[in-house]
Design a protein around this motif. Structure first.
Motif, PDB file in Angstrom:
ATOM      1  N   ASN A  26      -2.796   7.580  -5.796  1.00  0.00           N
ATOM      2  CA  ASN A  26      -3.194   6.255  -5.307  1.00  0.00           C
ATOM      3  C   ASN A  26      -4.258   5.618  -6.188  1.00  0.00           C
ATOM      4  O   ASN A  26      -4.220   4.414  -6.462  1.00  0.00           O
ATOM      5  CB  ASN A  26      -3.696   6.350  -3.864  1.00  0.00           C
ATOM      6  CG  ASN A  26      -2.578   6.423  -2.855  1.00  0.00           C
ATOM      7  OD1 ASN A  26      -1.629   7.171  -3.035  1.00  0.00           O
ATOM      8  ND2 ASN A  26      -2.686   5.663  -1.782  1.00  0.00           N
ATOM      9  N   ARG A  27      -5.215   6.412  -6.634  1.00  0.00           N
ATOM     10  CA  ARG A  27      -6.254   5.893  -7.520  1.00  0.00           C
ATOM     11  C   ARG A  27      -5.655   5.472  -8.858  1.00  0.00           C
ATOM     12  O   ARG A  27      -5.980   4.398  -9.387  1.00  0.00           O
ATOM     13  CB  ARG A  27      -7.328   6.957  -7.756  1.00  0.00           C
ATOM     14  CG  ARG A  27      -8.211   7.274  -6.558  1.00  0.00           C
ATOM     15  CD  ARG A  27      -9.212   6.165  -6.236  1.00  0.00           C
ATOM     16  NE  ARG A  27      -9.891   5.666  -7.433  1.00  0.00           N
ATOM     17  CZ  ARG A  27     -10.876   6.301  -8.070  1.00  0.00           C
ATOM     18  NH1 ARG A  27     -11.310   7.480  -7.629  1.00  0.00           N
ATOM     19  NH2 ARG A  27     -11.436   5.759  -9.130  1.00  0.00           N
ATOM     20  N   SER A  66      -5.875   2.566  -3.984  1.00  0.00           N
ATOM     21  CA  SER A  66      -6.931   3.149  -3.167  1.00  0.00           C
ATOM     22  C   SER A  66      -8.238   3.017  -3.938  1.00  0.00           C
ATOM     23  O   SER A  66      -8.261   3.216  -5.159  1.00  0.00           O
ATOM     24  CB  SER A  66      -6.672   4.630  -2.857  1.00  0.00           C
ATOM     25  OG  SER A  66      -5.572   4.787  -1.986  1.00  0.00           O
ATOM     26  N   SER A  68       1.431   7.573   1.111  1.00  0.00           N
ATOM     27  CA  SER A  68       0.144   7.196   1.685  1.00  0.00           C
ATOM     28  C   SER A  68      -0.861   8.308   1.453  1.00  0.00           C
ATOM     29  O   SER A  68      -0.499   9.473   1.264  1.00  0.00           O
ATOM     30  CB  SER A  68       0.262   6.934   3.196  1.00  0.00           C
ATOM     31  OG  SER A  68       1.117   5.857   3.463  1.00  0.00           O
ATOM     32  N   ARG A  69      -2.144   7.963   1.550  1.00  0.00           N
ATOM     33  CA  ARG A  69      -3.198   8.940   1.332  1.00  0.00           C
ATOM     34  C   ARG A  69      -3.538   9.721   2.596  1.00  0.00           C
ATOM     35  O   ARG A  69      -4.266  10.722   2.533  1.00  0.00           O
ATOM     36  CB  ARG A  69      -4.434   8.229   0.779  1.00  0.00           C
ATOM     37  CG  ARG A  69      -5.354   9.097  -0.060  1.00  0.00           C
ATOM     38  CD  ARG A  69      -6.308   8.246  -0.875  1.00  0.00           C
ATOM     39  NE  ARG A  69      -7.006   7.268  -0.073  1.00  0.00           N
ATOM     40  CZ  ARG A  69      -8.144   7.518   0.594  1.00  0.00           C
ATOM     41  NH1 ARG A  69      -8.684   8.722   0.553  1.00  0.00           N
ATOM     42  NH2 ARG A  69      -8.712   6.555   1.287  1.00  0.00           N
ATOM     43  N   GLU A 110     -10.129  -0.210   1.854  1.00  0.00           N
ATOM     44  CA  GLU A 110     -10.076   0.956   0.977  1.00  0.00           C
ATOM     45  C   GLU A 110      -8.675   1.238   0.456  1.00  0.00           C
ATOM     46  O   GLU A 110      -8.507   1.968  -0.522  1.00  0.00           O
ATOM     47  CB  GLU A 110     -10.586   2.190   1.724  1.00  0.00           C
ATOM     48  CG  GLU A 110      -9.751   2.555   2.951  1.00  0.00           C
ATOM     49  CD  GLU A 110     -10.370   3.667   3.781  1.00  0.00           C
ATOM     50  OE1 GLU A 110     -10.423   4.796   3.272  1.00  0.00           O
ATOM     51  OE2 GLU A 110     -10.796   3.392   4.916  1.00  0.00           O
ATOM     52  N   GLU A 111      -7.657   0.680   1.100  1.00  0.00           N
ATOM     53  CA  GLU A 111      -6.265   0.872   0.689  1.00  0.00           C
ATOM     54  C   GLU A 111      -5.640  -0.503   0.441  1.00  0.00           C
ATOM     55  O   GLU A 111      -6.024  -1.496   1.053  1.00  0.00           O
ATOM     56  CB  GLU A 111      -5.470   1.600   1.774  1.00  0.00           C
ATOM     57  CG  GLU A 111      -6.074   2.916   2.246  1.00  0.00           C
ATOM     58  CD  GLU A 111      -6.009   4.017   1.202  1.00  0.00           C
ATOM     59  OE1 GLU A 111      -5.118   3.949   0.337  1.00  0.00           O
ATOM     60  OE2 GLU A 111      -6.857   4.925   1.242  1.00  0.00           O
ATOM     61  N   GLY A 119      -4.766   5.285   5.420  1.00  0.00           N
ATOM     62  CA  GLY A 119      -5.795   6.179   4.916  1.00  0.00           C
ATOM     63  C   GLY A 119      -6.061   7.336   5.854  1.00  0.00           C
ATOM     64  O   GLY A 119      -5.680   7.316   7.035  1.00  0.00           O
TER      65      GLY A 119
END
Length: 254
Positions: A145-146, A151, A116-117, A174-175, A81
């Motif tokens: 990701n959402r 995520s 990855s975010r 969160e991930e 994240g």
């Protein structure tokens, strides 16, 4: 580490008899795996309505531009994240297998990619530290990701459950880890063909297959969460330090 298991000592003939009984069970599992693989290949596809824009080492690129000239794309949803000091240790364990597989998968018309975010600069710094060569792009600023449920917002987590692994479940971070597969046709249209989460991500962990052949196995029985023994591959010298919880806690979900 757990104490060594006490094994009976037997004759070679006795061992072969017991081993053959286990072999029959292993063959059952192999044949079941073949049937499930066929069902997986037969799954229907979903047409993506959004061609997500990612930050890459070569500049902004759409998802449809990340297939590296191939028709199939395998994506590791890597837990990293924005602002994290480093990527998830368990996702790093997964990613350690990618570079060796990449040329073989390429000859099966499959491109590899991690997403990855975290912002691209943070990804590149960690990628350099780990010595990886596989492409790794940033979804920072888009909904990838959402939309693929890896995520979660603070509001979602505050409600106590998030949608992960195709159901509502408690998730501490969160991930989350995952693997997704996409296909692209001649017009550039992208389709989502498969995703797996939780313990399904073990498909990327060839090391586990070898560990499972040994008497001690994974040494995870009785641990608070799976993969507690795993470190980033450049951190194994400090085995006395406790490992921070990561996606191993998510992997405990079957």
């Amino acid at each position: 580490m757990n104490a060594p298991i006490q094994h009976p000592i037997v004759s070679r003939d006795h061992w072969i008899a017991v081993r053959k009984a286990l072999l029959a069970r292993e063959k059952e599992l192999t044949r079941l795996g073949d049937r499930i693989a066929a069902e997986r290949r037969a799954l229907p596809w979903v047409r993506l309505e959004q061609d997500y824009l990612f930050d890459t080492a070569d500049g902004p690129r759409r998802l449809s531009e990340l297939f590296q000239g191939r028709r199939q794309l395998l994506v590791q949803h890597f837990m990293f994240g924005p602002g994290w000091e480093q990527g998830c240790k368990s996702c790093s364990f997964m990613a350690d297998h990618l570079d060796g597989m990449a040329p073989h998968l390429a000859h099966r018309d499959i491109a590899l990619l991690a997403v990855s975010r975290a912002p691209l600069a943070e990804i590149q710094a960690f990628r350099q530290r780990m010595g990886w060569r596989f492409p790794w792009v940033s979804s920072h600023g888009n909904d990838f990701n959402r939309d693929f449920h890896v995520s979660f917002t603070p509001e979602e987590r505050a409600r106590g459950e998030v949608f992960y692994n195709f159901h509502m479940t408690a998730f501490p971070l969160e991930e989350a880890p995952g693997v997704s597969v996409f296909s692209r046709d001649d017009t550039g249209q992208v389709f989502h063909t498969y995703s797996t989460f939780g313990r399904g991500v073990e498909v990327m962990m060839g090391t586990y297959n070898l560990v499972d052949l040994t008497p001690r196995g994974r040494d995870e029985d009785g641990l608070e969460y799976t993969m507690a023994w795993v470190r980033h591959h450049d951190r194994y010298e400090d085995m006395a330090a406790p490992a921070a919880a990561c996606c191993g806690s998510a992997r405990a979900q079957a």
